[in-house]
Design a protein around this motif. Structure first.
Motif, mmCIF file in Angstrom:
data_model
loop_
_atom_site.group_PDB
_atom_site.id
_atom_site.type_symbol
_atom_site.label_atom_id
_atom_site.label_comp_id
_atom_site.label_asym_id
_atom_site.label_seq_id
_atom_site.Cartn_x
_atom_site.Cartn_y
_atom_site.Cartn_z
ATOM 1 N N VAL A 98 0.812 -1.222 0.000
ATOM 2 C CA VAL A 98 0.000 0.000 0.000
ATOM 3 C C VAL A 98 0.843 1.269 0.000
ATOM 4 O O VAL A 98 0.319 2.347 -0.329
ATOM 5 C CB VAL A 98 -0.957 0.010 1.216
ATOM 6 N N GLY A 99 2.132 1.175 0.376
ATOM 7 C CA GLY A 99 2.965 2.374 0.506
ATOM 8 C C GLY A 99 3.059 3.225 -0.745
ATOM 9 O O GLY A 99 2.870 4.446 -0.692
ATOM 10 N N PRO A 100 3.344 2.619 -1.929
ATOM 11 C CA PRO A 100 3.464 3.448 -3.136
ATOM 12 C C PRO A 100 2.184 4.176 -3.529
ATOM 13 O O PRO A 100 2.234 5.112 -4.342
ATOM 14 C CB PRO A 100 3.853 2.421 -4.216
ATOM 15 N N GLY A 101 1.049 3.781 -2.966
ATOM 16 C CA GLY A 101 -0.206 4.447 -3.321
ATOM 17 C C GLY A 101 -0.724 5.394 -2.264
ATOM 18 O O GLY A 101 -1.856 5.872 -2.364
ATOM 19 N N LEU A 102 0.083 5.679 -1.233
ATOM 20 C CA LEU A 102 -0.384 6.533 -0.144
ATOM 21 C C LEU A 102 -0.307 8.020 -0.471
ATOM 22 O O LEU A 102 -0.778 8.839 0.309
ATOM 23 C CB LEU A 102 0.418 6.238 1.133
ATOM 24 N N ASN A 103 0.338 8.384 -1.563
ATOM 25 C CA ASN A 103 0.358 9.788 -1.973
ATOM 26 C C ASN A 103 0.216 9.855 -3.487
ATOM 27 O O ASN A 103 0.071 8.833 -4.163
ATOM 28 C CB ASN A 103 1.638 10.492 -1.490
ATOM 29 N N THR A 132 13.081 14.066 -0.864
ATOM 30 C CA THR A 132 13.224 13.819 -2.299
ATOM 31 C C THR A 132 14.705 13.663 -2.648
ATOM 32 O O THR A 132 15.584 14.066 -1.886
ATOM 33 C CB THR A 132 12.635 14.969 -3.129
ATOM 34 N N ASP A 133 14.952 13.074 -3.817
ATOM 35 C CA ASP A 133 16.334 12.868 -4.239
ATOM 36 C C ASP A 133 16.794 14.001 -5.152
ATOM 37 O O ASP A 133 16.124 15.038 -5.276
ATOM 38 C CB ASP A 133 16.485 11.503 -4.920
ATOM 39 N N VAL A 134 17.922 13.815 -5.806
ATOM 40 C CA VAL A 134 18.516 14.884 -6.616
ATOM 41 C C VAL A 134 17.705 15.179 -7.871
ATOM 42 O O VAL A 134 17.909 16.217 -8.507
ATOM 43 C CB VAL A 134 19.960 14.513 -7.009
ATOM 44 N N LEU A 135 16.779 14.292 -8.222
ATOM 45 C CA LEU A 135 15.919 14.526 -9.395
ATOM 46 C C LEU A 135 14.506 14.917 -9.007
ATOM 47 O O LEU A 135 13.628 15.004 -9.870
ATOM 48 C CB LEU A 135 15.880 13.269 -10.279
ATOM 49 N N GLY A 136 14.274 15.155 -7.733
ATOM 50 C CA GLY A 136 12.955 15.568 -7.277
ATOM 51 C C GLY A 136 11.964 14.418 -7.186
ATOM 52 O O GLY A 136 10.746 14.653 -7.256
ATOM 53 N N ARG A 137 12.444 13.189 -7.021
ATOM 54 C CA ARG A 137 11.548 12.034 -6.895
ATOM 55 C C ARG A 137 11.293 11.731 -5.429
ATOM 56 O O ARG A 137 12.174 11.874 -4.579
ATOM 57 C CB ARG A 137 12.153 10.821 -7.602
ATOM 58 N N ASP A 138 10.073 11.288 -5.140
ATOM 59 C CA ASP A 138 9.663 11.013 -3.762
ATOM 60 C C ASP A 138 10.356 9.761 -3.243
ATOM 61 O O ASP A 138 10.150 8.658 -3.759
ATOM 62 C CB ASP A 138 8.140 10.849 -3.715
ATOM 63 N N HIS A 152 2.348 10.719 -5.695
ATOM 64 C CA HIS A 152 3.582 10.535 -6.454
ATOM 65 C C HIS A 152 3.734 9.074 -6.891
ATOM 66 O O HIS A 152 3.208 8.155 -6.264
ATOM 67 C CB HIS A 152 4.795 10.953 -5.616
ATOM 68 N N THR A 153 4.479 8.869 -7.966
ATOM 69 C CA THR A 153 4.847 7.535 -8.419
ATOM 70 C C THR A 153 6.358 7.383 -8.304
ATOM 71 O O THR A 153 7.077 8.363 -8.088
ATOM 72 C CB THR A 153 4.411 7.296 -9.871
#
Length: 349
Positions: free
Chosen positions: A63-68, A131-137, A70-71
């Motif tokens: 369920v974690g990847p669907g809690l917000n 977030t990382d250096v590319l702005g990914r969650d 972002h992908t």
């Protein structure tokens, strides 16, 4: 000799049952083999903690990847290098989006979400793991990577229980030339380092999860086959096996109906111990750049990417490392508990 007639009174004799059950044998309800194992397992607090954490990790991976919103592959360059910010906890002064930066003039606390006197557009934005250096969650990518680690764990168990177990049972039972040929083959295969094998597979096949799965399937069963073979060599000369042969039982019936049930507990334990090793192997391969390709994420690739920014943004590596450590430690605790449940004598050695 006194010839007087003896007279018995009602209270001269008392039934034993009325005195209590001190002299009465107790009868205990017979428990099945598996209930006995479950009872011993439930008394092992470490194993229960490991099982609970494994269940929690599995739930979060699902369920974690669907809690917000972002992908794992979405990126917003304007949101790069944001520290963790969690609603509710930010009011307590922790996980409020601020991080300590080391500069040439000293250390300075920076919060890119809220800048006094400037509208950043991030005032109501929350990244739980940053977030990382590319702005990914990182939160979404961490649990997406956990899915891959759990998939590797499942592959390790399936390969061990299906191929490794069968290979060892057949090799140990038939013995002779069959055993010699099968063992020499496994020794040659085990002599090839996993890193070399994966590299060769990547040259032939494209990098990805399928390549890693194939590499683990080619060599991951050897340890299980040796354990199964050793157990068979101990059992195949015992009386109940001889009785089955005398009654005309076929070889494969004896292997899978007579021998396997007697060693199944040891094989389950061995498969549980192989899970952390398989997960670590995948993480290591991903760390050195032989894992799943971008934008897919595994815990190893997340640690590898975050390692480059460890000195400036240490939060990027903390959460994947914690999740990976929890998974490996939990499976080790579970394996220890299963070992003690199936063989209580092991704890006394």
């Amino acid at each position: 000799m006194n010839n007087e007639q003896m007279e018995f009174k009602p209270d001269d004799f008392v039934l034993v049952g009325s005195l209590g059950d001190a002299f009465v044998d107790e009868s205990y309800k017979k428990e099945s083999y598996w209930k006995d194992i479950l009872s011993r397992f439930m008394k092992n607090k470490g194993a229960l903690v490991g099982l609970i954490f494994i269940i929690l990790v599995v739930i979060m991976a699902l369920v974690g990847p669907g809690l917000n919103e972002h992908t794992y592959y979405s990126q917003i360059i304007a949101h790069q290098n944001l520290a963790p910010r969690i609603p509710g906890l930010e009011d307590l002064g922790i996980f409020n989006g601020s991080e300590t930066m080391n500069t040439s003039t000293g250390t300075v606390v920076v919060n890119k979400y809220v800048v006094p006197g400037k509208v950043t557009g991030l005032e109501k934005t929350y990244y739980w793991f940053g977030t990382d250096v590319l702005g990914r969650d990182i939160f979404t990518r961490t649990w997406q990577g956990t899915r891959i680690s759990l998939y590797i764990a499942l592959v390790a168990v399936i390969v061990d229980m299906l191929f490794g177990m069968s290979y060892g049972l057949i090799s140990g039972y038939f013995g002779g030339k069959v055993d010699m040929a099968m063992q020499r083959f496994s020794e040659v295969l085990n002599g090839i380092p996993t890193l070399v094998l994966v590299t060769l597979l990547i040259i032939v096949m494209k990098p990805g999860l399928g390549t890693i799965t194939l590499a683990l399937a080619l060599t991951g069963w050897i340890g299980m086959s040796r354990i199964a073979r050793a157990q068979v060599l101990k059992l195949k000369e015992q009386e109940f096996i001889l009785a089955s042969k005398t009654l005309g039982a076929k070889d494969f019936f004896i292997i899978f109906k007579e021998i396997l049930p007697n060693i199944f507990g040891q094989l389950i334990i061995m498969s549980m111990f192989s899970v952390p090793n398989a997960i670590f192997t995948e993480a290591f391969l991903a760390f050195v750049g032989l894992g799943v390709p971008q934008p897919q994420a595994s815990l190893g690739s997340l640690i590898s990417d975050a390692f480059k920014s460890f000195t400036t943004h240490p939060y990027m590596i903390i959460f994947p490392v914690i999740v990976l450590a929890v998974i490996m430690l939990s499976f080790n605790l579970l394996a220890d508990g299963l070992r003690d449940a199936f063989d209580p004598k092991m704890k006394e050695r």
